[in-house]
Structures are given as structure tokens and as C-alpha cells.
Design a protein around this motif. Structure first.
Motif: not given
Length: 268
Positions: A106-114, A116-119, A243-244
Motif C-alpha cells: 500500500r505504501f508502494a502504491m501511494l508512493g508511485v502515484l505521488g 508520478l503525479v508530482t513529477d 521518471p517523467i
């Protein structure tokens, strides 16, 4: 000839060796020398073992054709028999590993989303936020760094303590008076799966005992997110960008801007 034993039953020795009318190729016929009742019981055990063996062979494993360990029977969500180090042999340890994997997923899913969105917001110029691995060093106007750390420790410490207490004693944190009268708003379904309108606003998987598909989807996405977050860490260490940025550079010249060329240029 019959031998009477007491008044309860008669025992016929010849019946032990009489196989008339019994198919010797059947499970019962195979053990007919034990007597009809014992043969049926023995045949039933053999049949159940055979069914369990067939089910174990038919269920998907991480490596096709691999026999999963006996302690991983496929009942856990996402159990594909992968345990090369034998960490799950102890049932108590296995319970804890299941909860630990859930939290990390769950932390990894939140981390990846955060990330990617902020980047994406940063690269497109919609927001002047730092790249994700420098965000921790940024200064925020609404609070200083020390205050943010203390608040995070208090809030996360409280939540993690409640989670651990519910793991040790399932259902204990849903008792009346255990959370300022807000227990109904949280309504834990089972350890690792909180519910209620706050943590399950869409009402998904209310019947958690029969929600195997939902659990499987979550753990699959969580494992994918853990691999993704590891990849993001590695690319940040190698390329020193987000990553972006890496994706945009690759799309600008797909045949010459690949992971192979990037790793080769970073080591040269």
C-alpha cells in the motif's frame, strides 16, 4: 461359521477374506482385506489425498510445473508457492509476513502515484515543486521541518500501534470506547483490512471472508508497485532526474535513448 462375542455382534472370520462382489480395481476393493468399513475409510483418505495433490498441481505457481511447499496451500491471496528461503514455514511468522507485505504494498502504491503525479506537474510547468527525491529538503511555509516530523511521527505512530494491537488481538480495536467513540467509522473487517466509511468509503469487499478476488487484485498491484518503486529509486540514482524526465527523453529518440544506453553512459 460364526463366533459370538458377548451379545453385541457376531464375528465371521471368513468375511475378512471374502471379496465376492467387490471390484478389486476400485479404491474400496484395493483395501477390502481390511473389512468393508475400514476399506471405505481408507479409500476415502486416499481419494482426498489424491484430490488435494491434483488441486496443488493445478493451481498456478510462480514457476510452471513447480510443486509448491506444503505450508503454502493456496488459501492466501497471491499465494503462488514462492518461498525459496522457507521464511513462511512457521505459521506465526507467515501471519506477520502477510501483514507486512500488505503495508509495504500500500505504501508502494501511494508512493508511485505521488511520484508520478508530482513529477508530471513539475515537468509540464503546472507547479514549481522540487523533484521527488529533493522534496524532503524543501521548506514549507505552513510549518517548519521539525513540526512536520513530530506530527508525522505522532499520527503514523498512533495508526501503526492500533494496527499492531489489532494484529495481536483481532477485533480488539473495534470495541466500543477504543477510539473516542468513532469505532463504527473505522469498523475493521479483519486484520490488515480496515473498513467503515472513512477507510472504505465505496463499500468494497464488505464480506471480507469471500473477497478473495479483491485481495488478489490488491496484492498483485502492490507487488507491481514495489517493483516499480525500486525501479524509480535506481533510475534516480543513475540518471539524477525524475521518471517523467526519463520517459520524455526516451520518447524523443526511442532507438537510441534506452535503458541500455543510459546505463552504459553512466558507467563510462
Amino acid at each position: 461359521m460364526a463366533l459370538a462375542i458377548g451379545r453385541s455382534f457376531t464375528f465371521q472370520p471368513c468375511s475378512l477374506f471374502s471379496n465376492k462382489g467387490v471390484d478389486k480395481t476400485s479404491p474400496v476393493g484395493k483395501y477390502s482385506w481390511l473389512g468393508s468399513d475400514a476399506a471405505a475409510a481408507r479409500a476415502g483418505v486416499t481419494q482426498r489425498r489424491r484430490q488435494i495433490s491434483v488441486a496443488a498441481q493445478q493451481r498456478p505457481t510462480w514457476l510452471p510445473g513447480l510443486d509448491p511447499p506444503p505450508y503454502l496451500d493456496g488459501t492466501l491471496a497471491g499465494d503462488f508457492g514462492f518461498d525459496p528461503l522457507g521464511l513462511a514455514e512457521d505459521p506465526k511468522s507467515l501471519r506477520w509476513y502477510v501483514q507486512a507485505e500488505l503495508v509495504h504494498s500500500r505504501f508502494a502504491m501511494l508512493g508511485v502515484l505521488g511520484i508520478l503525479v508530482t513529477d508530471l506537474l513539475r515537468v509540464t510547468g503546472l507547479s514549481k515543486i522540487p523533484v521527488w527525491y529533493e522534496a524532503g529538503a524543501a521548506k514549507y511555509e505552513f510549518a517548519n521541518t521539525g513540526t512536520l516530523i513530530i506530527v508525522q511521527l505522532l499520527l503514523m505512530g498512533f495508526a501503526e500501534t492500533k494496527r499492531y494491537m489489532d494484529f495481536v488481538s483481532p477485533g480488539s480495536q473495534a470495541k466500543e470506547g477504543s477510539f473516542f467513540g468513532l469505532e463504527a467509522s473505522l469498523e475493521g473487517l479483519e486484520p490488515g483490512y480496515p473498513g467503515g466509511p472513512l477507510l472504505n468509503p465505496l463499500g468494497l469487499a464488505k464480506d471480507i471472508k469471500n473477497a478473495h478476488d479483491w485481495k488478489l487484485k490488491e496484492i498483485k498491484n502492490g507487488r507491481l508497485a514495489m517493483v516499480a518503486i525500486l525501479g524509480i529509486f535506481v533510475q534516480a540514482s543513475v540518471t539524477h532526474v525524475g521518471p517523467i524526465d526519463n520517459l520524455v527523453e526516451h520518447l524523443s529518440n526511442p532507438w537510441h535513448k534506452t535503458i541500455i544506453q543510459t546505463l552504459a553512459s553512466s558507467t563510462s
